[in-house]
Design a protein around this motif. Sequence first.
Motif, short mmCIF file in Angstrom:
data_model
loop_
_atom_site.label_atom_id
_atom_site.label_comp_id
_atom_site.label_asym_id
_atom_site.label_seq_id
_atom_site.Cartn_x
_atom_site.Cartn_y
_atom_site.Cartn_z
N UNK A 32 0.83 -1.21 0.00
CA UNK A 32 0.00 0.00 0.00
C UNK A 32 0.87 1.25 0.00
N UNK A 33 1.93 1.25 0.78
CA UNK A 33 2.83 2.41 0.83
C UNK A 33 3.49 2.63 -0.52
N UNK A 72 8.43 12.67 -0.61
CA UNK A 72 9.53 12.34 0.29
C UNK A 72 9.01 11.58 1.51
N UNK A 73 7.90 12.05 2.06
CA UNK A 73 7.29 11.37 3.21
C UNK A 73 6.85 9.96 2.82
N UNK A 78 7.57 4.11 2.76
CA UNK A 78 7.82 2.86 2.02
C UNK A 78 9.07 2.16 2.55
N UNK A 79 10.10 2.92 2.84
CA UNK A 79 11.32 2.33 3.39
C UNK A 79 11.05 1.70 4.76
N UNK A 85 8.50 -5.23 7.03
CA UNK A 85 8.21 -6.49 6.36
C UNK A 85 9.38 -7.47 6.51
N UNK A 86 10.59 -6.97 6.33
CA UNK A 86 11.77 -7.83 6.47
C UNK A 86 11.86 -8.39 7.88
#
Length: 140
Positions: A32-33, A72-73, A78-79, A85-86
């Motif tokens: 989603x991100x 940027x946000x 996402x990062x 997730x990792x």
Amino acid sequence: MTFPLAGLLRVRSAQERVAAEQASRARTERMQAEEAEQGAVTSLADLGVQIEDASTLMALAAARAAGRSALSDLQTLSELRRAEEAEATASHVEARRELKGLERLEHSHRAESEKAELRAEQAALDEIAVVRSLHDGSAA
């Protein structure tokens, strides 16, 4: 004979299911991100307005600046989602590994229990045969 670690096996199984759910949720949130990030990129690319005066130029510049800030946000989000997730995936792999180890122990325990039951049954049958042969031998 019951598996002495059956309670722990149930706990590990529940932990593995929870870890799998968390990994799935983290994957969904990451997707989603990334979709929101891609939407922002597309939105910034679509800001091709015909500029006719200074106020339109100022509004366009402000919109682009706000869009870049939002992008940027979203990239940061996402990062973060990828890292979450990792981490969730690693937790699930670890929970799965622990569960599989206990399942192997349970399988070995069951196999040994079956062997012990078969040995006991065979010993009982041998005992019956010996008693019968002694009984038949004394009756003759």
